[in-house]
Design an enzyme around this catalytic site. Sequence first.
Site, PDB file in Angstrom:
ATOM      1  CE  LYS A  84      -0.858   7.384   3.779  1.00  0.00           C
ATOM      2  NZ  LYS A  84       0.301   7.663   2.927  1.00  0.00           N
TER       3      LYS A  84
ATOM      4  CD  GLN B  10       3.735   6.277   2.945  1.00  0.00           C
ATOM      5  OE1 GLN B  10       2.537   6.000   2.866  1.00  0.00           O
ATOM      6  NE2 GLN B  10       4.151   7.476   3.312  1.00  0.00           N
TER       7      GLN B  10
ATOM      8  CG  ASP C   4      -0.096   9.590  -3.148  1.00  0.00           C
ATOM      9  OD1 ASP C   4      -0.743  10.088  -2.203  1.00  0.00           O
ATOM     10  OD2 ASP C   4       0.976   8.982  -3.013  1.00  0.00           O
TER      11      ASP C   4
END
Length: 301
Positions: free
Chosen positions: A54, A98, A121
């Site tokens: 990422k 994460q 997200d």
Amino acid sequence: MTARLIDGKTASAALKQSVATAVAALKSKHGLVPGLATILVGEDPASEVYVASKQKTAHELGMTSTQHNLPAETTQAELLALVAKLNADKAVNGILVQMPLPKHLNAYEVQVATAVLKDVDGLHPESAGRLVTGGEGLVPCTPLGAMMMIKANVPDLAGKNAVVIGRSNLVGKPIASLLLNANCTVTIAHSKTKDLPAVCRTADILVVAAGQREMVRGDWVKPGATVIDVGIHRIPIEGGKTRIRGDVNFDEASQVAGAITPVPGGVGLMTVACLMVNTLKACCLQHGITDIEIPTTLPKA
Ligand code: NDP
């Protein structure tokens, strides 16, 4: 194999190119560079690989990115304090924590604490609410990527029967909302669904996010259907290597489907590209910018 392959490598490369173009336009028109902050708690090797990819992609597309590595014994209060700091940081447009977090930490509290417009997200309850009510907001990356693949492969979605296997907040529910918003007739199947093969055979579009390796067999697929396999399973093989499979039995389903995503090389590759879309979009939303084109589609197949 008779089905057309929906290639995630080509699709994600095209999407990333569109994001890079938009990031350059944002910089030249408004002097802004989107910033992504990633938080990794602990030392899970798979998570380290995901976060590194990422970070790397953000840099490649012209964004800034900062990584925050916290020890596995980080407390909930310490994690929330970092999220609050990043919420207040104007150089940070997107915050990604994460998953999975170590067991002693509460992921939902972290999602709720993230500023809605930095929630790249798409897991904040308000982001989920905006998606369901048709409002402008950030959509979870994997469903967003899967939907772009569907749109590129099914020209007219209105009235199509879509079956989604799985009802998680991360994949199943958001992809079902996206399909409904595109005027599909949507069925959400789950572990209590009766006669799942028969339900699947009604699907013009079958999205599988059940977390069950190669569960969907060839005779579950309606001839000509578009099959989107979200599942990822790493199977250890000799020599310490792994083989990756999905939730669909590809060899069987690809004989019946009209189009199908492979695993690996399908939906999974779209997830990071869509995180970049979301970081760009988050930056534009935070600054009220409307003259930058946020990529929402892929080139037609
Ligand atoms: P979850 O485990 O959170 O959800 C699985 C869903 O599938 C649940 O709703 C469950 O039903 C349903 N389900 C489980 N078994 C069956 C069954 N036998 N028949 C019908 N439904 C079933 O998984 P996620 O949504 O997080 O992920 C799904 C898959 O996608 C996983 O393989 C995961 O690795 C992969 N994934 C891939 C990503 C990518 O980047 N490509 C990103 C995220 C996930 P119930 O609610 O009744 O328990």
